[in-house]
Motif scaffolding. Structure first.
Motif, PDB file in Angstrom:
ATOM      1  N   GLU A   1     103.910  -9.702 -15.120  1.00 23.15           N
ATOM      2  CA  GLU A   1     103.681 -11.115 -15.401  1.00 23.15           C
ATOM      3  C   GLU A   1     102.193 -11.457 -15.415  1.00 23.15           C
ATOM      4  N   ALA A   2     101.411 -10.782 -14.583  1.00 25.50           N
ATOM      5  CA  ALA A   2      99.966 -11.024 -14.537  1.00 25.50           C
ATOM      6  C   ALA A   2      99.261 -10.465 -15.777  1.00 25.50           C
ATOM      7  N   ALA A   3      99.813  -9.408 -16.367  1.00 24.48           N
ATOM      8  CA  ALA A   3      99.149  -8.749 -17.500  1.00 24.48           C
ATOM      9  C   ALA A   3      99.646  -9.225 -18.859  1.00 24.48           C
ATOM     10  N   ILE A   4     100.937  -9.567 -18.959  1.00 22.86           N
ATOM     11  CA  ILE A   4     101.528  -9.924 -20.248  1.00 22.86           C
ATOM     12  C   ILE A   4     102.110 -11.329 -20.143  1.00 22.86           C
ATOM     13  N   ASP A   5     101.621 -12.230 -21.008  1.00 22.48           N
ATOM     14  CA  ASP A   5     102.087 -13.619 -20.907  1.00 22.48           C
ATOM     15  C   ASP A   5     103.424 -13.823 -21.623  1.00 22.48           C
ATOM     16  N   LYS A   6     103.936 -15.047 -21.571  1.00 26.49           N
ATOM     17  CA  LYS A   6     105.263 -15.357 -22.118  1.00 26.49           C
ATOM     18  C   LYS A   6     105.349 -15.142 -23.625  1.00 26.49           C
ATOM     19  N   ASP A   7     104.209 -15.145 -24.315  1.00 26.90           N
ATOM     20  CA  ASP A   7     104.182 -14.918 -25.766  1.00 26.90           C
ATOM     21  C   ASP A   7     103.862 -13.458 -26.113  1.00 26.90           C
ATOM     22  N   ASN A   8     103.955 -12.585 -25.095  1.00 31.33           N
ATOM     23  CA  ASN A   8     103.733 -11.139 -25.249  1.00 31.33           C
ATOM     24  C   ASN A   8     102.289 -10.734 -25.535  1.00 31.33           C
ATOM     25  N   TRP A   9     101.328 -11.582 -25.194  1.00 27.84           N
ATOM     26  CA  TRP A   9      99.920 -11.209 -25.305  1.00 27.84           C
ATOM     27  C   TRP A   9      99.533 -10.423 -24.059  1.00 27.84           C
ATOM     28  N   LEU A  10      98.950  -9.247 -24.264  1.00 25.71           N
ATOM     29  CA  LEU A  10      98.429  -8.435 -23.164  1.00 25.71           C
ATOM     30  C   LEU A  10      97.028  -8.919 -22.851  1.00 25.71           C
ATOM     31  N   HIS A  11      96.816  -9.346 -21.613  1.00 19.97           N
ATOM     32  CA  HIS A  11      95.507  -9.811 -21.168  1.00 19.97           C
ATOM     33  C   HIS A  11      94.746  -8.609 -20.614  1.00 19.97           C
TER      34      HIS A  11
ATOM     35  N   ARG B   1      84.874 -17.821 -33.495  1.00 23.15           N
ATOM     36  CA  ARG B   1      84.180 -16.549 -33.716  1.00 23.15           C
ATOM     37  C   ARG B   1      82.758 -16.654 -33.166  1.00 23.15           C
ATOM     38  N   GLY B   2      82.303 -15.563 -32.547  1.00 23.07           N
ATOM     39  CA  GLY B   2      80.961 -15.532 -31.978  1.00 23.07           C
ATOM     40  C   GLY B   2      80.877 -16.065 -30.560  1.00 23.07           C
ATOM     41  N   THR B   3      82.006 -16.524 -30.006  1.00 21.17           N
ATOM     42  CA  THR B   3      82.034 -17.075 -28.650  1.00 21.17           C
ATOM     43  C   THR B   3      82.708 -16.074 -27.714  1.00 21.17           C
ATOM     44  N   GLN B   4      82.132 -15.898 -26.545  1.00 16.96           N
ATOM     45  CA  GLN B   4      82.683 -14.958 -25.573  1.00 16.96           C
ATOM     46  C   GLN B   4      83.950 -15.501 -24.925  1.00 16.96           C
ATOM     47  N   GLY B   5      84.913 -14.611 -24.703  1.00 15.93           N
ATOM     48  CA  GLY B   5      86.146 -14.954 -24.017  1.00 15.93           C
ATOM     49  C   GLY B   5      86.881 -13.679 -23.657  1.00 15.93           C
ATOM     50  N   GLU B   6      88.136 -13.830 -23.212  1.00 15.88           N
ATOM     51  CA  GLU B   6      88.932 -12.658 -22.848  1.00 15.88           C
ATOM     52  C   GLU B   6      89.580 -12.059 -24.092  1.00 15.88           C
ATOM     53  N   VAL B   7      89.563 -10.733 -24.193  1.00 12.38           N
ATOM     54  CA  VAL B   7      90.209 -10.023 -25.297  1.00 12.38           C
ATOM     55  C   VAL B   7      91.701  -9.886 -24.956  1.00 12.38           C
ATOM     56  N   VAL B   8      92.555 -10.398 -25.855  1.00  9.42           N
ATOM     57  CA  VAL B   8      94.010 -10.261 -25.697  1.00  9.42           C
ATOM     58  C   VAL B   8      94.567  -9.649 -26.976  1.00  9.42           C
ATOM     59  N   CYS B   9      95.682  -8.927 -26.843  1.00  6.60           N
ATOM     60  CA  CYS B   9      96.296  -8.339 -28.032  1.00  6.60           C
ATOM     61  C   CYS B   9      97.806  -8.302 -27.865  1.00  6.60           C
ATOM     62  N   ARG B  10      98.494  -8.202 -29.001  1.00  4.28           N
ATOM     63  CA  ARG B  10      99.939  -7.990 -28.979  1.00  4.28           C
ATOM     64  C   ARG B  10     100.317  -7.224 -30.244  1.00  4.28           C
ATOM     65  N   GLY B  11     101.419  -6.509 -30.106  1.00  6.93           N
ATOM     66  CA  GLY B  11     101.892  -5.700 -31.229  1.00  6.93           C
ATOM     67  C   GLY B  11     102.665  -4.508 -30.700  1.00  6.93           C
ATOM     68  N   TYR B  12     102.928  -3.578 -31.597  1.00  4.80           N
ATOM     69  CA  TYR B  12     103.721  -2.404 -31.232  1.00  4.80           C
ATOM     70  C   TYR B  12     103.045  -1.531 -30.173  1.00  4.80           C
ATOM     71  N   ASN B  13     101.748  -1.679 -30.024  1.00  2.00           N
ATOM     72  CA  ASN B  13     100.984  -0.851 -29.081  1.00  2.00           C
ATOM     73  C   ASN B  13     101.066  -1.342 -27.634  1.00  2.00           C
ATOM     74  N   VAL B  14     101.564  -2.544 -27.424  1.00  2.00           N
ATOM     75  CA  VAL B  14     101.560  -3.131 -26.079  1.00  2.00           C
ATOM     76  C   VAL B  14     102.819  -2.712 -25.321  1.00  2.00           C
TER      77      VAL B  14
END
Length: 188
Positions: free
Chosen positions: A51-61, A26-39
């Protein structure tokens, strides 16, 4: 700095190191990723883009850089594609832009990385002066010295009247990069 809020119920949001994929503290800059029903499931008939946007674990980059605080609020701090890599150092243009907005005489500023044979990229600032001000590059460097890290101080500074824009009014930073030789000559 304004937060974009917290995650919605049923959605996971993480901040990860874009190079390692590891979750950032927490408090450290990085890429925002999300997963869930909205992706989305993916781009229609575009497996490479999916493949470039969604990884194998279904995280949207998202491609957005951000910081999550202890309470889960996220602040967007920039875009990965805008990041400047100068001699191995990651430099975030938005951080320099926010700093330069505090300088008397700066109406607007856009910071981009321009190609450099020696460092890979160099920091360039394109500034629109406030009316009645006539800043020089050395004024900007003097303002930065001792207040931000030396490698973040813009090496190249141009004063412009306007920025290249899309029809919808978005600044086209890539066009500023393309015009760098026109403003600064060949960068070493």
């Amino acid at each position: 700095t304004q937060s974009v809020g917290k995650k919605m119920p049923g959605i996971e949001v993480r901040i990860i190191d874009p190079e390692t994929g590891e979750e950032c503290p927490r408090g450290t800059q990085g890429e925002v990723v999300c997963r869930g029903y909205n992706v989305m499931k993916g781009y229609y008939a575009m497996p490479e883009a999916t493949e470039a946007a969604i990884d194998k674990d279904n995280w949207l980059h998202s491609g957005d850089l951000g910081v999550m605080d202890e309470d889960g609020y996220v602040v967007i701090t920039g875009r990965i594609k805008d990041m400047i890599i100068r001699g191995g150092e990651n430099i975030y243009p938005r951080e320099i832009e926010e700093f330069l907005y505090g300088m008397d005489g700066v109406h607007d500023v856009q910071v981009v990385g321009i190609p450099s044979r020696k460092y890979g990229e160099e920091v360039a600032a394109f500034i629109i002066n406030k009316e009645g001000y006539d800043l020089a590059p050395e004024d900007v460097r003097d303002y930065c010295r001792g207040k931000i890290a030396w490698h973040k101080v813009p090496r190249y500074i141009a004063f412009v009247k306007e920025y290249p824009m899309t029809a919808s009014g978005k600044i086209q930073k890539f066009k500023l990069r393309e015009k760098s030789e026109e403003y600064f000559g060949e960068v070493r």
